[in-house]
Design a protein around this motif. Structure first.
Motif, PDB file in Angstrom:
ATOM      1  N   GLY A 180       4.704  -3.993  -4.053  1.00 16.24           N
ATOM      2  CA  GLY A 180       5.678  -2.922  -3.843  1.00 16.24           C
ATOM      3  C   GLY A 180       5.028  -1.635  -3.351  1.00 16.24           C
ATOM      4  O   GLY A 180       5.535  -0.975  -2.433  1.00 16.24           O
ATOM      5  N   ILE A 181       3.898  -1.268  -3.942  1.00 17.37           N
ATOM      6  CA  ILE A 181       3.187  -0.061  -3.518  1.00 17.37           C
ATOM      7  C   ILE A 181       2.702  -0.195  -2.074  1.00 17.37           C
ATOM      8  O   ILE A 181       2.811   0.738  -1.281  1.00 17.37           O
ATOM      9  N   LEU A 198       4.025  -2.075   0.297  1.00 19.69           N
ATOM     10  CA  LEU A 198       5.175  -2.006   1.198  1.00 19.69           C
ATOM     11  C   LEU A 198       5.668  -0.581   1.374  1.00 19.69           C
ATOM     12  O   LEU A 198       6.027  -0.173   2.490  1.00 19.69           O
ATOM     13  N   ILE A 199       5.687   0.195   0.302  1.00 17.92           N
ATOM     14  CA  ILE A 199       6.097   1.603   0.408  1.00 17.92           C
ATOM     15  C   ILE A 199       5.119   2.379   1.271  1.00 17.92           C
ATOM     16  O   ILE A 199       5.523   3.155   2.147  1.00 17.92           O
ATOM     17  N   ALA A 200       3.829   2.180   1.066  1.00 18.72           N
ATOM     18  CA  ALA A 200       2.827   2.888   1.868  1.00 18.72           C
ATOM     19  C   ALA A 200       2.929   2.501   3.340  1.00 18.72           C
ATOM     20  O   ALA A 200       2.825   3.367   4.224  1.00 18.72           O
ATOM     21  N   TYR A 201       3.150   1.223   3.624  1.00 17.65           N
ATOM     22  CA  TYR A 201       3.292   0.793   5.010  1.00 17.65           C
ATOM     23  C   TYR A 201       4.553   1.375   5.632  1.00 17.65           C
ATOM     24  O   TYR A 201       4.547   1.815   6.788  1.00 17.65           O
ATOM     25  N   GLY A 202       5.657   1.431   4.882  1.00 23.69           N
ATOM     26  CA  GLY A 202       6.899   2.017   5.390  1.00 23.69           C
ATOM     27  C   GLY A 202       6.757   3.503   5.673  1.00 23.69           C
ATOM     28  O   GLY A 202       7.246   4.002   6.694  1.00 23.69           O
ATOM     29  N   VAL A 203       6.073   4.215   4.798  1.00 27.82           N
ATOM     30  CA  VAL A 203       5.853   5.655   5.023  1.00 27.82           C
ATOM     31  C   VAL A 203       4.993   5.864   6.258  1.00 27.82           C
ATOM     32  O   VAL A 203       5.257   6.758   7.067  1.00 27.82           O
ATOM     33  N   SER A 204       3.970   5.048   6.428  1.00 26.47           N
ATOM     34  CA  SER A 204       3.124   5.201   7.604  1.00 26.47           C
ATOM     35  C   SER A 204       3.886   4.880   8.887  1.00 26.47           C
ATOM     36  O   SER A 204       3.636   5.472   9.928  1.00 26.47           O
TER      37      SER A 204
END
Length: 100
Positions: free
Chosen positions: A81-82, A84-90
């Protein structure tokens, strides 16, 4: 004089049985010993592959990885989950995409 040729397998089986019993009956160290068996299976599978016994090695390695993933699922889920969130923010920042 006794032939000690078959003692290694007997000692290995006794040790494996002791680890399983400690994993079942040791409430304080149970989680550690329950992780030790799959890690040993992964190591044994890798050793089998390196020594040329690929069929046995891949089977033991696969079972060990599946059991280990099941035991560590409480950790793998939040990490996924972390990530995926980091990839989405980037991706939202609009930076150059390295993957396309």
């Amino acid at each position: 004089m006794r032939n000690s040729k078959g003692n290694g397998m007997g000692i290995l089986l006794i040790g494996l049985g002791a680890l399983i019993l400690l994993g079942v009956f040791g409430p304080l160290l149970g989680w550690l010993f329950s992780l030790l068996i799959p890690v040993l299976m992964v190591a044994l599978g890798y050793y089998g592959i390196r020594q040329g016994n690929t069929l046995f090695g891949w089977i033991v390695l696969g079972i060990g990885v599946m059991v280990l993933m099941g035991k560590l699922s409480w950790l793998i889920g939040p990490i996924l989950g972390i990530l995926l969130i980091a990839y989405g923010v980037s991706r939202l920042k609009g930076g150059r995409s390295r993957y396309y």
